[in-house]
Design a protein around this motif. Structure first.
Motif, PDB file in Angstrom:
ATOM      1  N   PRO A   1      87.541  36.651  21.030  1.00 55.40           N
ATOM      2  CA  PRO A   1      86.831  36.158  22.194  1.00 55.40           C
ATOM      3  C   PRO A   1      85.356  36.431  22.152  1.00 55.40           C
ATOM      4  O   PRO A   1      84.908  37.285  21.429  1.00 55.40           O
ATOM      5  CB  PRO A   1      87.390  37.020  23.292  1.00 55.40           C
ATOM      6  CG  PRO A   1      87.724  38.271  22.616  1.00 55.40           C
ATOM      7  CD  PRO A   1      88.182  37.879  21.265  1.00 55.40           C
ATOM      8  N   GLY A   2      84.694  35.709  23.013  1.00 50.30           N
ATOM      9  CA  GLY A   2      83.267  35.847  23.006  1.00 50.30           C
ATOM     10  C   GLY A   2      82.848  35.477  21.615  1.00 50.30           C
ATOM     11  O   GLY A   2      82.160  36.230  20.946  1.00 50.30           O
ATOM     12  N   LEU A   3      83.365  34.355  21.144  1.00 51.15           N
ATOM     13  CA  LEU A   3      83.173  33.827  19.800  1.00 51.15           C
ATOM     14  C   LEU A   3      84.190  34.428  18.834  1.00 51.15           C
ATOM     15  O   LEU A   3      84.779  35.460  19.073  1.00 51.15           O
ATOM     16  CB  LEU A   3      81.764  34.063  19.273  1.00 51.15           C
ATOM     17  CG  LEU A   3      80.640  33.543  20.154  1.00 51.15           C
ATOM     18  CD1 LEU A   3      79.314  33.790  19.491  1.00 51.15           C
ATOM     19  CD2 LEU A   3      80.829  32.063  20.425  1.00 51.15           C
TER      20      LEU A   3
ATOM     21  N   THR B   1      80.187  26.041  23.107  1.00 54.00           N
ATOM     22  CA  THR B   1      80.875  27.230  22.574  1.00 54.00           C
ATOM     23  C   THR B   1      81.907  27.749  23.563  1.00 54.00           C
ATOM     24  O   THR B   1      82.961  28.247  23.161  1.00 54.00           O
ATOM     25  CB  THR B   1      79.879  28.363  22.228  1.00 54.00           C
ATOM     26  OG1 THR B   1      79.098  28.676  23.384  1.00 54.00           O
ATOM     27  CG2 THR B   1      78.964  27.948  21.091  1.00 54.00           C
ATOM     28  N   ARG B   2      81.625  27.602  24.874  1.00 50.23           N
ATOM     29  CA  ARG B   2      82.568  28.076  25.881  1.00 50.23           C
ATOM     30  C   ARG B   2      83.927  27.408  25.715  1.00 50.23           C
ATOM     31  O   ARG B   2      84.967  28.035  25.924  1.00 50.23           O
ATOM     32  CB  ARG B   2      81.997  27.765  27.276  1.00 50.23           C
ATOM     33  CG  ARG B   2      82.748  28.371  28.426  1.00 50.23           C
ATOM     34  CD  ARG B   2      82.065  28.051  29.754  1.00 50.23           C
ATOM     35  NE  ARG B   2      82.210  26.654  30.127  1.00 50.23           N
ATOM     36  CZ  ARG B   2      83.292  26.138  30.741  1.00 50.23           C
ATOM     37  NH1 ARG B   2      84.301  26.918  31.056  1.00 50.23           N
ATOM     38  NH2 ARG B   2      83.345  24.864  31.041  1.00 50.23           N
TER      39      ARG B   2
ATOM     40  N   ASP C   1      84.725  29.973  21.729  1.00 54.54           N
ATOM     41  CA  ASP C   1      85.191  31.017  22.650  1.00 54.54           C
ATOM     42  C   ASP C   1      86.684  30.914  22.937  1.00 54.54           C
ATOM     43  O   ASP C   1      87.252  31.815  23.550  1.00 54.54           O
ATOM     44  CB  ASP C   1      84.450  30.917  23.992  1.00 54.54           C
ATOM     45  CG  ASP C   1      83.158  31.704  23.982  1.00 54.54           C
ATOM     46  OD1 ASP C   1      82.905  32.408  22.990  1.00 54.54           O
ATOM     47  OD2 ASP C   1      82.406  31.603  24.963  1.00 54.54           O
ATOM     48  N   ARG C   2      87.320  29.830  22.539  1.00 51.32           N
ATOM     49  CA  ARG C   2      88.748  29.671  22.808  1.00 51.32           C
ATOM     50  C   ARG C   2      89.584  29.706  21.538  1.00 51.32           C
ATOM     51  O   ARG C   2      90.719  29.266  21.516  1.00 51.32           O
ATOM     52  CB  ARG C   2      88.978  28.410  23.631  1.00 51.32           C
ATOM     53  CG  ARG C   2      88.286  28.590  24.988  1.00 51.32           C
ATOM     54  CD  ARG C   2      88.730  27.668  26.049  1.00 51.32           C
ATOM     55  NE  ARG C   2      87.998  28.014  27.282  1.00 51.32           N
ATOM     56  CZ  ARG C   2      88.018  27.279  28.373  1.00 51.32           C
ATOM     57  NH1 ARG C   2      88.725  26.160  28.396  1.00 51.32           N
ATOM     58  NH2 ARG C   2      87.350  27.665  29.450  1.00 51.32           N
TER      59      ARG C   2
END
Lengths: 383, 383
Positions: free
Chosen positions: B175-177, B203-204, B208-209
């Motif tokens: 997460p968070g990349l 990116t979200r 991020d996923r």
């Protein structure tokens, strides 16, 4: 000696035919009194098995006269039928024991999403009741095993009274208890409020700090039953110490027998600004798959410890972090410390110390490594 | 076509000797303009590698004229020396390119806790600069590989302008990349504020996923550089769509190439009360080691999906949960649904749908299974 080490308890463990392989799968523990005070702690998973929802209600009354436990099926995610099956199990035990069903706890373990074979289970309850004895504790402990390689018991004896217990659990070991069923018994004479406080104090520092694989079960149940048969009412501190001793012993046995594990990892977080911070950091380290793989490979990979710490909200400065692996401070001030080749990784136990340099608090979390055997056991479990 | 698909960019990828095996390990991407607008997104890990801390500062200025990337060492947890090395790398690039070092981003990937061999790296920067070309994108993409089995590039072409990019990442994807370095380039003419919004929007929903193994890196870096060479300033929605398309393509390639994986798992959470709930539940499912093992074993073990959902704070009622695996609704209303033997698990892609029955929102998280090969690769990585 298990759950029959303390006076005032009988137990049995039999093969009722719930498991298709014919191994023991049904245990019964009965508190013969004179008192039947009890307390319980249950999984914090919001998807709770039927027996957990039943037993939570039973324990609220503060009185438990018997516990029926089965392996071979978790009776979780089984809908209204599953709850009816749990209710019928308690009713059957009440009938054969001459007790009230609302004082009978039920615990189940095994696969999720499979209904229990009640045609085997209910006659099994009657058979177990017929075999109850004051030395049945070991057989009860054997009957609750799932993938456990050994059964787990522990006893703490004090001046005139005793706390004993049994546990099962080998996978899905994580927070808010580790997948497990635990029954503790004592012949101390204490009311349910005291039992509840002592049990919560003990589980918070023992079972709640076992994090074998990051997975939280739907069935975790820890019960403490007190018969009062010793006619001794110990001081709280002394009693709480004995309960914690037995819980710590059983928790350590769970980690030692975790599915597929080759290492037992003791993670001590020190220098934390709060105990909550220490526990959060300890859990984050315990759950880092890359670190768990590295430790399996006997690689003292402290970089993966730091990257796990970095995902938490705990108070720390990255350039003040220190990490020791088996007492060698391989990371100092957030960078390379002592020579990593000095770390002896050959033993089964690995000790990680993570110093946050941010305060006086600490916590210990126990975890396991990640192995090909863990993958194998858990990819083949249902088939 | 990679980072040189868009006009206004040159790139190079060479073997500088940072990796001991002689494979390519240094990439250089230069924005030849006319504009040098840029945006960046970085790891949310609080333990950040030196190049991340450097590049965050560079990107704040909104101008990036070149990026130096190396594999063979993450330059993370390397103390003040590590930061000096990153600074020296930018200075060297500035010198050979005739640019200012405060417009030069640096990204590193590889082992944590090891200082970079600057005697190899700095001459490598000069060599890479000498080899810059408008068709160097592929070579740059190859040079940033670590345990990647293939290099990863993507391009989206629109009316008169283009977005292209390269990525590396194969483990520590979370997460968070996801552990990765990504450089995106475009010849669209847009200022850094627009680039930043488009990059964060993309990116979200993409990098991020991706949650391959629950581990968050110290080095994640995604940069978007715009040259303006097309002299086209597209509408925001159109541009954002192209950036998202390239990010989604690269993210999908990361999951397809994750270390040791045998399955790509698409987890769609529907019926959520909020998008945050959907993401929290999706991540919890993505990180459940027992489920990841079961899927590796082609076992449609929906009980492990429910136990993962139960650990979240999302809004739901346990007896209203529905789960489909490869479109078979094996769990309905929190209990047994359609026959699990109907689920065909033979393919590499597994689709899990978790319906929380609590609202209108949804999210998709991509994960991988847990395999003996993952354990092997990550227990042997440092040795």
């Amino acid at each position: 000696m298990s759950v029959t080490a303390a006076r005032g308890f009988t137990a049995a463990g039999i093969a009722a035919g719930i498991k298709q392989n014919g191994k023991p799968d049904l245990a019964l523990v009965v508190n013969t009194g004179p008192r039947q005070d009890a307390a319980g702690v249950f999984t914090s998973n919001r998807v709770k098995a039927a027996p957990v929802r039943w037993s939570e209600q039973v324990v609220k009354g503060g009185v438990v006269s018997a516990v029926v436990l089965n392996s071979g099926g978790a009776n979780a995610c089984t809908g209204p039928r599953g709850f009816q099956d749990t209710h019928a199990t308690a009713e059957k035990a009440a009938e054969v024991l001459g007790l009230s069903s609302d004082e009978i706890a039920v615990a189940s373990t095994g696969l999720i999403g499979v209904t229990l074979p009640m045609d085997q289970l209910l006659p099994g309850v009657a058979e177990a009741a017929a075999q109850l004895s004051a030395d049945g504790g070991e057989r009860a402990a054997v009957a609750i095993k799932t993938t456990d390689s050994v059964h787990k018991t522990a006893v703490a004896t004090r001046d005139g009274w005793t706390v004993g217990g049994m546990a099962k659990g080998a996978g899905m070991l994580a927070p808010g208890l580790a997948t497990m069923l635990v029954v503790l018994t004592t012949d101390a004479a204490l009311d349910s409020g005291v039992l509840d406080t002592a049990l919560r104090d003990a589980t918070r520092l023992t079972f709640d700090r076992v994090d074998s694989d990051g997975c939280m079960s739907t069935n975790d149940t820890v019960l403490l039953l007190a018969s009062g048969a010793s006619q001794v009412s110990p001081e709280y501190a002394e009693f709480a110490d004995a309960v914690r001793e037995v819980c710590a012993d059983l928790a350590r046995q769970l980690i030692a027998d975790a599915e597929g594990a080759s290492k037992e990892i003791r993670i001590e977080v020190t220098g934390a600004a709060s105990e909550d911070d220490a526990v959060e950091v300890g859990r984050s380290i315990a759950r880092n798959n890359l670190l768990k793989c590295a430790l399996h490979g006997e690689d003292p990979n402290w970089g993966r410890v730091l990257s796990a710490i970095g995902t938490t909200r705990a108070a720390f400065h990255p350039d003040e972090l220190n990490v020791a692996i088996n007492d060698v401070w391989v990371c100092k001030n957030g960078a390379v410390g002592e020579d990593r080749s000095l770390v002896d990784m050959a033993g089964r136990e690995v000790r990680i110390t993570a110093d946050l340099a941010a305060g006086p608090d600490s916590a210990v979390i126990w975890a396991n490594d990640l192995t090909a055997e863990y993958v194998h056991e858990n990819s083949a479990y249902a088939s």
